[in-house]
Design a protein around this motif. Sequence first.
Motif, PDB file in Angstrom:
ATOM      1  N   GLY A  65       8.057   8.714  -6.215  1.00  0.00           N
ATOM      2  CA  GLY A  65       7.509   9.149  -4.949  1.00  0.00           C
ATOM      3  C   GLY A  65       6.693   8.141  -4.186  1.00  0.00           C
ATOM      4  O   GLY A  65       7.202   7.452  -3.313  1.00  0.00           O
ATOM      5  N   LEU A  66       5.429   8.053  -4.527  1.00  0.00           N
ATOM      6  CA  LEU A  66       4.511   7.300  -3.684  1.00  0.00           C
ATOM      7  C   LEU A  66       4.603   5.809  -3.970  1.00  0.00           C
ATOM      8  O   LEU A  66       4.043   5.321  -4.938  1.00  0.00           O
ATOM      9  N   MET A  67       5.314   5.119  -3.130  1.00  0.00           N
ATOM     10  CA  MET A  67       5.415   3.672  -3.305  1.00  0.00           C
ATOM     11  C   MET A  67       4.722   2.979  -2.152  1.00  0.00           C
ATOM     12  O   MET A  67       5.111   3.162  -0.999  1.00  0.00           O
ATOM     13  N   PRO A  68       3.697   2.187  -2.432  1.00  0.00           N
ATOM     14  CA  PRO A  68       2.979   1.533  -1.341  1.00  0.00           C
ATOM     15  C   PRO A  68       3.890   0.586  -0.558  1.00  0.00           C
ATOM     16  O   PRO A  68       4.611  -0.205  -1.146  1.00  0.00           O
ATOM     17  N   GLU A  69       3.872   0.731   0.744  1.00  0.00           N
ATOM     18  CA  GLU A  69       4.516  -0.211   1.653  1.00  0.00           C
ATOM     19  C   GLU A  69       6.008  -0.401   1.408  1.00  0.00           C
ATOM     20  O   GLU A  69       6.523  -1.495   1.554  1.00  0.00           O
ATOM     21  N   ALA A  70       6.704   0.644   0.956  1.00  0.00           N
ATOM     22  CA  ALA A  70       8.139   0.512   0.785  1.00  0.00           C
ATOM     23  C   ALA A  70       8.820   0.850   2.094  1.00  0.00           C
ATOM     24  O   ALA A  70       8.812   2.002   2.514  1.00  0.00           O
TER      25      ALA A  70
END
Lengths: 103, 164
Positions: free
Chosen positions: B31-36
């Motif tokens: 889910g939460l992927m920084p700056e993808a």
Amino acid sequence: MASTIRIRAIAGGDTTQVQSLISHPMDSGFVKDSKGQLIPAHHIEVVEFEHAGKVVFTCLWGPAVSKDPYVKFSFKGAKKGDDLKVSWVDNKGLSDSLVAKIQ
Amino acid sequence: MNEYADAPGQTRRTMLKGAAALAALGYGAGGLMPEAYAAADAKAWPADAFKQKGEADALKALYGKGAEASDKINLDAPEIAENGAVVPIAVTSSLPNVTAIAILVLDNPNTLAAAYKIPAGTEASVASRLKMAKTSKVVAVVESGGKLYSATKEVKVTVGGCGG
């Protein structure tokens, strides 16, 4: 779930209706946890919907938007099979995006 | 998720197709992927406007002007919201050249709840869900042709949405 974003875009004639749900806690910063500590604010700030290189809708959200936010809007100029890109970023710098096909 | 479950044409197959497309793009990891692949830019967020308390201050911070009442805005909100954590609110307008819609909840800790940018080609219509701390007036503000117009409705809240 593979993505935090669920989106459904349906082209009907000239207009495409978009419904999206994003999985996010949207903590307001006013709620206390079981130990009485305030849960810090954690909410989505910006959501952008893009079609054919053009931004068709931008959401600017504060912490008053409900958990797992839902939004519905409609725009013109798209057809079935086109890509619709969604991206969001929150106040902690987390983000996600998704490219969906208009149905 | 009910909108999806009830919507016609959404089959298990289309869901799986979506999942496969995601995996192919490399987003399957979680889910939460920084700056993808990010396009949404946090710099666009008007932090100052979201801190304001009061309708006039919030509008001034967001748009630099005040609003006048209009009957061409349809603010669809429940008379009574049983659960203040999830209050469905929809705004549509028949005003021409709408460029923005904002929703304000006057008795929330911070007045401005959400703002939307409406480029040309997008309809002046938005539906979403907001949290309300208590019974309050909800104000829909629409920017049309560079001017602000508003519509107000009171929503009674039986259980507040700010918990604690």
